[in-house]
Motif scaffolding. Structure first.
Motif, mmCIF file in Angstrom:
data_model
loop_
_atom_site.group_PDB
_atom_site.id
_atom_site.type_symbol
_atom_site.label_atom_id
_atom_site.label_comp_id
_atom_site.label_asym_id
_atom_site.label_seq_id
_atom_site.Cartn_x
_atom_site.Cartn_y
_atom_site.Cartn_z
ATOM 1 N N LEU A 160 0.827 -1.454 0.078
ATOM 2 C CA LEU A 160 0.270 -0.243 0.341
ATOM 3 C C LEU A 160 0.922 1.172 0.095
ATOM 4 O O LEU A 160 0.522 2.009 -0.667
ATOM 5 N N THR A 179 -5.936 -0.325 -6.817
ATOM 6 C CA THR A 179 -6.658 1.240 -6.056
ATOM 7 C C THR A 179 -7.410 1.489 -4.977
ATOM 8 O O THR A 179 -8.288 2.187 -4.551
ATOM 9 N N ASP A 180 -8.991 0.013 -5.415
ATOM 10 C CA ASP A 180 -10.275 0.054 -5.073
ATOM 11 C C ASP A 180 -10.171 0.466 -3.380
ATOM 12 O O ASP A 180 -9.397 -0.347 -3.112
ATOM 13 N N PRO A 181 -10.556 1.479 -2.451
ATOM 14 C CA PRO A 181 -10.269 1.261 -0.727
ATOM 15 C C PRO A 181 -10.424 -0.087 -0.328
ATOM 16 O O PRO A 181 -10.845 0.260 1.015
ATOM 17 N N GLY A 182 -11.326 -0.821 -0.520
ATOM 18 C CA GLY A 182 -11.890 -1.805 0.196
ATOM 19 C C GLY A 182 -11.131 -2.473 0.069
ATOM 20 O O GLY A 182 -11.031 -4.143 0.516
ATOM 21 N N HIS A 183 -9.900 -3.309 -1.014
ATOM 22 C CA HIS A 183 -9.331 -4.408 -1.424
ATOM 23 C C HIS A 183 -8.534 -5.078 -0.315
ATOM 24 O O HIS A 183 -8.544 -6.045 0.172
ATOM 25 N N ASP A 192 -9.236 -3.689 2.985
ATOM 26 C CA ASP A 192 -9.738 -4.026 4.079
ATOM 27 C C ASP A 192 -9.849 -5.259 4.805
ATOM 28 O O ASP A 192 -11.128 -4.944 4.720
ATOM 29 N N CYS A 239 -13.150 -6.573 -0.320
ATOM 30 C CA CYS A 239 -11.442 -7.075 0.574
ATOM 31 C C CYS A 239 -11.433 -9.073 0.046
ATOM 32 O O CYS A 239 -13.177 -9.296 0.029
#
Length: 154
Positions: A23, A42-46, A48, A55
């Protein structure tokens, strides 16, 4: 994988998972990734891990579909983990130049291989390499690009 860590720790016993180095490197790698790979990575939940939405952790590998017409198409299907996800994931790869599944562990108490974490890196000259760490092995795909689509579990 170069930056993401997904290692078995016999002392726990369990997996040590850490995507922090990846990251931190992703802003530098981002411009060199093909559009579909960039969007997925770059997906914000990837990464998480505590979230159920987008995720990859704990998705279950359910299908590998190779084109037999030399088109270089490959599709990997992942079902949702019933305790975590609302949707499954389908990753379609274009112009695949390398595909492998390597089994490294012997975790015989699990019925299916599940995703630990993954990493997408740009290839020199274009394209990308996608590595997926599974509970019982790993998948490596070298391709021109990929499209990841979250699918309805029904």
């Amino acid at each position: 994988m170069r930056f993401v860590k997904a290692d078995w720790d016999p002392e726990v016993p369990g997996f040590r998972l850490d995507a922090h180095a990846y990251l931190a490197e992703l802003p530098r790698l981002r411009p060199a990734l093909p559009p579909g790979a960039r969007s997925f990575a770059t997906d914000p939940g990837h990464y998480d891990i505590g979230a159920a939405i987008r995720c990859v952790k704990d998705l279950e590998l359910t299908g590998v579909h190779l084109a037999t017409d030399k088109s270089g198409e490959l599709v990997l299907d992942f079902a949702p983990n019933r305790f975590k996800h609302d949707t499954g994931l389908r990753i379609s790869y274009s112009r695949v130049t390398h595909f492998s599944i390597d089994y490294e562990h012997a975790i015989d108490w699990m019925k299916v291989d599940t995703v630990l974490l993954d990493e997408i890196l740009p290839e020199e000259g274009g394209g990308c390499v996608h590595e997926i760490a599974l509970t019982d092995g790993s998948i490596t795909v070298r391709c021109e690009d990929l499209q990841a689509v979250w699918t309805d579990a029904n």
